[in-house]
Write a protein that holds these residues in place. Structure first.
Motif, PDB file in Angstrom:
ATOM      1  N   ALA A 242       9.322   0.734  17.592  1.00  0.00           N
ATOM      2  CA  ALA A 242       8.962   0.972  16.158  1.00  0.00           C
ATOM      3  C   ALA A 242       8.666   0.093  15.187  1.00  0.00           C
ATOM      4  O   ALA A 242       7.793   0.022  14.266  1.00  0.00           O
ATOM      5  N   ILE A 243       9.013  -1.086  15.667  1.00  0.00           N
ATOM      6  CA  ILE A 243       8.695  -2.418  14.772  1.00  0.00           C
ATOM      7  C   ILE A 243       7.156  -2.453  14.870  1.00  0.00           C
ATOM      8  O   ILE A 243       6.753  -2.556  13.775  1.00  0.00           O
ATOM      9  N   VAL A 244       6.667  -2.509  16.329  1.00  0.00           N
ATOM     10  CA  VAL A 244       5.247  -2.583  16.256  1.00  0.00           C
ATOM     11  C   VAL A 244       4.473  -1.785  15.604  1.00  0.00           C
ATOM     12  O   VAL A 244       3.412  -1.956  15.034  1.00  0.00           O
ATOM     13  N   ILE A 245       4.707  -0.332  15.808  1.00  0.00           N
ATOM     14  CA  ILE A 245       3.797   0.639  15.103  1.00  0.00           C
ATOM     15  C   ILE A 245       3.987   0.354  13.480  1.00  0.00           C
ATOM     16  O   ILE A 245       3.165   0.582  12.847  1.00  0.00           O
ATOM     17  N   PHE A 246       5.255   0.221  12.995  1.00  0.00           N
ATOM     18  CA  PHE A 246       5.478   0.268  11.372  1.00  0.00           C
ATOM     19  C   PHE A 246       4.530  -1.098  11.012  1.00  0.00           C
ATOM     20  O   PHE A 246       3.786  -0.739  10.057  1.00  0.00           O
ATOM     21  N   LEU A 247       4.642  -2.226  11.654  1.00  0.00           N
ATOM     22  CA  LEU A 247       3.945  -3.578  11.304  1.00  0.00           C
ATOM     23  C   LEU A 247       2.358  -2.937  11.318  1.00  0.00           C
ATOM     24  O   LEU A 247       1.520  -3.688  10.349  1.00  0.00           O
ATOM     25  N   ARG A 248       2.127  -2.119  12.303  1.00  0.00           N
ATOM     26  CA  ARG A 248       0.464  -2.043  12.485  1.00  0.00           C
ATOM     27  C   ARG A 248      -0.213  -1.039  11.511  1.00  0.00           C
ATOM     28  O   ARG A 248      -1.108  -1.147  10.764  1.00  0.00           O
ATOM     29  N   ILE A 249       0.752   0.005  10.966  1.00  0.00           N
ATOM     30  CA  ILE A 249       0.414   0.954  10.028  1.00  0.00           C
ATOM     31  C   ILE A 249       0.662   0.774   8.588  1.00  0.00           C
ATOM     32  O   ILE A 249       0.001   1.086   7.804  1.00  0.00           O
ATOM     33  N   ALA A 250       1.673  -0.210   8.355  1.00  0.00           N
ATOM     34  CA  ALA A 250       2.060  -0.786   6.924  1.00  0.00           C
ATOM     35  C   ALA A 250       0.946  -0.923   5.935  1.00  0.00           C
ATOM     36  O   ALA A 250       0.898  -0.458   5.145  1.00  0.00           O
ATOM     37  N   ARG A 252      -2.173   0.000   5.676  1.00  0.00           N
ATOM     38  CA  ARG A 252      -2.946   1.086   5.396  1.00  0.00           C
ATOM     39  C   ARG A 252      -2.369   1.877   4.310  1.00  0.00           C
ATOM     40  O   ARG A 252      -3.012   2.516   3.583  1.00  0.00           O
ATOM     41  N   PHE A 253      -1.101   1.730   3.814  1.00  0.00           N
ATOM     42  CA  PHE A 253      -0.357   2.317   3.120  1.00  0.00           C
ATOM     43  C   PHE A 253       0.077   1.631   1.789  1.00  0.00           C
ATOM     44  O   PHE A 253       0.769   2.024   0.987  1.00  0.00           O
ATOM     45  N   GLY A 254      -0.375   0.045   2.031  1.00  0.00           N
ATOM     46  CA  GLY A 254      -0.029  -0.817   0.908  1.00  0.00           C
ATOM     47  C   GLY A 254       1.298  -1.418   1.105  1.00  0.00           C
ATOM     48  O   GLY A 254       1.727  -1.688  -0.160  1.00  0.00           O
ATOM     49  N   ILE A 255       1.955  -1.084   2.093  1.00  0.00           N
ATOM     50  CA  ILE A 255       3.449  -1.589   2.189  1.00  0.00           C
ATOM     51  C   ILE A 255       3.346  -2.840   3.063  1.00  0.00           C
ATOM     52  O   ILE A 255       2.544  -3.408   4.022  1.00  0.00           O
ATOM     53  N   THR A 256       4.384  -3.814   2.261  1.00  0.00           N
ATOM     54  CA  THR A 256       4.068  -5.043   2.951  1.00  0.00           C
ATOM     55  C   THR A 256       4.684  -5.113   4.474  1.00  0.00           C
ATOM     56  O   THR A 256       5.714  -4.081   4.540  1.00  0.00           O
ATOM     57  N   LYS A 257       4.847  -6.227   5.127  1.00  0.00           N
ATOM     58  CA  LYS A 257       5.485  -6.390   6.332  1.00  0.00           C
ATOM     59  C   LYS A 257       6.875  -6.333   6.221  1.00  0.00           C
ATOM     60  O   LYS A 257       7.865  -5.798   7.151  1.00  0.00           O
ATOM     61  N   HIS A 258       7.420  -6.992   4.985  1.00  0.00           N
ATOM     62  CA  HIS A 258       8.824  -6.976   4.753  1.00  0.00           C
ATOM     63  C   HIS A 258       9.417  -5.630   4.658  1.00  0.00           C
ATOM     64  O   HIS A 258      10.150  -5.113   5.257  1.00  0.00           O
ATOM     65  N   ALA A 259       8.634  -4.848   3.694  1.00  0.00           N
ATOM     66  CA  ALA A 259       9.220  -3.554   3.637  1.00  0.00           C
ATOM     67  C   ALA A 259       9.143  -2.624   4.828  1.00  0.00           C
ATOM     68  O   ALA A 259       9.977  -1.794   4.970  1.00  0.00           O
ATOM     69  N   VAL A 264      11.821   0.203   9.304  1.00  0.00           N
ATOM     70  CA  VAL A 264      12.239   0.248  10.745  1.00  0.00           C
ATOM     71  C   VAL A 264      13.789   0.018  10.951  1.00  0.00           C
ATOM     72  O   VAL A 264      14.447   1.149  11.769  1.00  0.00           O
ATOM     73  N   ILE A 265      14.173  -0.767  10.210  1.00  0.00           N
ATOM     74  CA  ILE A 265      15.949  -0.584  10.189  1.00  0.00           C
ATOM     75  C   ILE A 265      16.410   0.123   9.959  1.00  0.00           C
ATOM     76  O   ILE A 265      17.459   0.873  10.590  1.00  0.00           O
ATOM     77  N   ALA A 300       9.064  -1.550 -11.024  1.00  0.00           N
ATOM     78  CA  ALA A 300      10.004  -1.970 -10.196  1.00  0.00           C
ATOM     79  C   ALA A 300       9.372  -3.261  -9.499  1.00  0.00           C
ATOM     80  O   ALA A 300       8.284  -3.164  -9.130  1.00  0.00           O
ATOM     81  N   ALA A 301       9.943  -4.272  -9.055  1.00  0.00           N
ATOM     82  CA  ALA A 301       9.348  -5.372  -8.450  1.00  0.00           C
ATOM     83  C   ALA A 301       9.208  -4.986  -6.878  1.00  0.00           C
ATOM     84  O   ALA A 301       8.126  -5.461  -6.551  1.00  0.00           O
ATOM     85  N   TRP A 302      10.181  -4.265  -6.393  1.00  0.00           N
ATOM     86  CA  TRP A 302      10.082  -4.198  -4.837  1.00  0.00           C
ATOM     87  C   TRP A 302      10.537  -2.606  -4.810  1.00  0.00           C
ATOM     88  O   TRP A 302      11.741  -2.336  -4.295  1.00  0.00           O
ATOM     89  N   PRO A 303       9.637  -1.630  -5.305  1.00  0.00           N
ATOM     90  CA  PRO A 303      10.166  -0.194  -5.157  1.00  0.00           C
ATOM     91  C   PRO A 303      10.345   0.198  -3.735  1.00  0.00           C
ATOM     92  O   PRO A 303      11.446   0.978  -3.562  1.00  0.00           O
ATOM     93  N   GLU A 304       9.568  -0.234  -2.710  1.00  0.00           N
ATOM     94  CA  GLU A 304       9.992   0.125  -1.347  1.00  0.00           C
ATOM     95  C   GLU A 304      11.653  -0.424  -0.954  1.00  0.00           C
ATOM     96  O   GLU A 304      12.411   0.548  -0.298  1.00  0.00           O
ATOM     97  N   LEU A 305      11.906  -1.601  -1.581  1.00  0.00           N
ATOM     98  CA  LEU A 305      13.089  -1.852  -0.799  1.00  0.00           C
ATOM     99  C   LEU A 305      14.276  -1.267  -1.699  1.00  0.00           C
ATOM    100  O   LEU A 305      15.328  -0.997  -1.393  1.00  0.00           O
TER     101      LEU A 305
END
Length: 438
Positions: A242-250, A252-259, A264-265, A300-305
């Motif tokens: 899941a970590i690998v997949i999320f980091l690869r596709i993030a 494309r949706f404008g999501i930072t690697k941190h988010a 994933v968590i 918001a500064a970090w909406p995903e978080l």
């Protein structure tokens, strides 16, 4: 032990905390300790003291009273007069904004409640938070040379390595001494706890690791401490995949690697602690939030978080309610998730005409409630105790669509928190009414 003595110990414990902070402040002045070192010294002292709570009190209620008193004191210490120059400076001398002091007290109370007297479920998470988290911070500040970026700063690989190592040791010692888990499972569980905990610590923000780390570890252990080793291997593989997949596709949706790592968590924790059908609606909240963020961004500064924090805190609140009240809250939790997604769709169409906003949110609400009704049928009878939820579903959708659809501008700031509270109104009232009349 008498009630009076336990009350005295609770107030004395708060005095000990204040005394610890006073000592740290004096040492900091004499030894020139950095604000981060001061915070971690208080953190370590508080955590070690928290480990004694199951044996310090003979009843549970004084522990919750102590947590309440601590939250009040922490709130007072955040006032400007005490936070800068006063005793509160030991916690608030750092430049970044953090709610770690409040969340630490809340985490101790939550883990104490959910552990329900099982030593391994209380000691391992609190010991990890106390020792591994402090080790990571101090190692990173002293020896950090390789850094990675998170939203409110940066973390070091050296600090994360220290966290993983300390957590691995704590987990093995606790599982060997406080449980009868088979030896192969001890190794697997310890590696998974260390890996999960390291990600939570590395990717937390504003001090949220003080809550999510111990609470997440406790819930994971409760769900999988007795799982077969084969299941643990599969779970570990899915976590890494899941970590690998999320980091690869993030990207494309404008999501930072941190988010992406935070997603994933959250996803891993949801899938690992409940049946698959009960993860669909909470995960759809992340999908609708991504759509709303692109269609009508908030301020918001970090909406995903923010959405992860809001949903996670609400999830733990529902879980805690089941410990206090002997009725399953899963159907109401699912209804809250429906309302939250509907609210996100309503604000996503904020710039459009009012009939478009109301129509889109209403249609999504009907579709999600239909999905909700279908998914809930796969649960056991004790989950279905509330019976027909159509009236509550209609009220939830009408309330959320009525407010978020008519006044989308209300949600330009603190969107995740406001929509979550709005989505909770009807489920909480409905749950309370069902409990009273049951």
């Amino acid at each position: 032990m008498s009630s009076g003595l336990q009350i005295a110990i609770a107030f004395g414990s708060v005095a000990v905390l204040l005394g610890l902070m006073a000592v740290v402040k004096r040492l900091a002045a004499a030894r020139d300790f950095s604000p981060e070192v001061q915070r971690k010294l208080v953190h370590i002292g508080t955590g070690l003291y928290a480990l004694t709570l199951p044996w310090l009190f003979t009843d549970d209620w004084p522990v919750y009273m102590l947590i309440g008193l601590t939250l009040i004191v922490m709130a007072v210490l955040r006032t400007p007069a005490l936070a800068k120059g006063g005793i509160g400076e030991t916690l608030h001398g750092v430049e970044r904004q953090s709610y770690g002091d409040l969340l630490l007290a809340l985490a101790v109370g939550t883990v104490f409640l959910l552990a329900d007297g099982r030593a391994i479920l209380y000691i391992l998470p609190i010991a990890t938070l106390t020792l591994a988290d402090a080790a990571a911070a101090l190692t990173g500040s002293r020896y950090g040379s390789k850094f990675f970026t998170v939203e409110d700063g940066r973390k070091s690989l050296e600090g994360s390595t220290a966290f993983f190592t300390i957590t691995l040791v704590i987990s093995m010692v606790c599982l060997l001494l406080l449980s009868d888990v088979p030896r192969p499972n001890v190794v697997l569980l310890s590696v998974m706890v260390a890996a999960f905990g390291t990600l939570v610590e590395a990717d937390s923000w504003r001090g949220f690791d003080n809550f999510f780390l111990p609470a997440g570890l406790m819930v994971f252990l409760e769900s999988h401490m007795n799982s077969p080793w084969q299941e643990l291997v599969v779970l570990l593989f899915l976590f890494l995949l899941a970590i690998v997949i999320f980091l690869r596709i993030a990207p494309r949706f404008g999501i930072t690697k941190h988010a992406a790592r935070v997603y994933v968590i959250s996803t891993f924790l949801l899938i690992s602690v409940t049946a698959l059908q009960n993860t669909v609606l909470p995960l759809l909240v992340f999908v609708t939030h991504a759509f709303a963020r692109r269609a009508n961004p908030c301020r918001a500064a970090w909406p995903e978080l923010d959405i992860v924090a809001a949903l996670a805190l609400a999830s733990f609140a529902w879980l805690a309610s089941e410990m206090i009240i002997p009725f399953n809250a899963l159907m109401f939790y699912g209804l809250m998730s429906v309302g939250l997604s509907v609210g996100l769709i309503a604000v996503a169409f904020g710039p459009r005409e009012i009939w478009v906003r109301l129509g889109a949110a209403g249609l999504v609400g009907v579709g999600l409630f239909t999905l909700y009704a279908a998914l809930m049928r796969y649960n056991a009878p004790h989950v279905l105790w509330p019976g027909d939820m159509r009236l509550l579903g209609v009220l939830t959708i009408l309330l959320v669509v009525g407010i978020a659809g008519l006044r989308p501008a209300m949600f330009e700031t603190h969107r995740a928190a406001k929509l979550t509270l709005l989505a909770l109104v009807v489920p909480v009232i409905g749950y309370s009414a069902k409990v009273i009349t049951a």
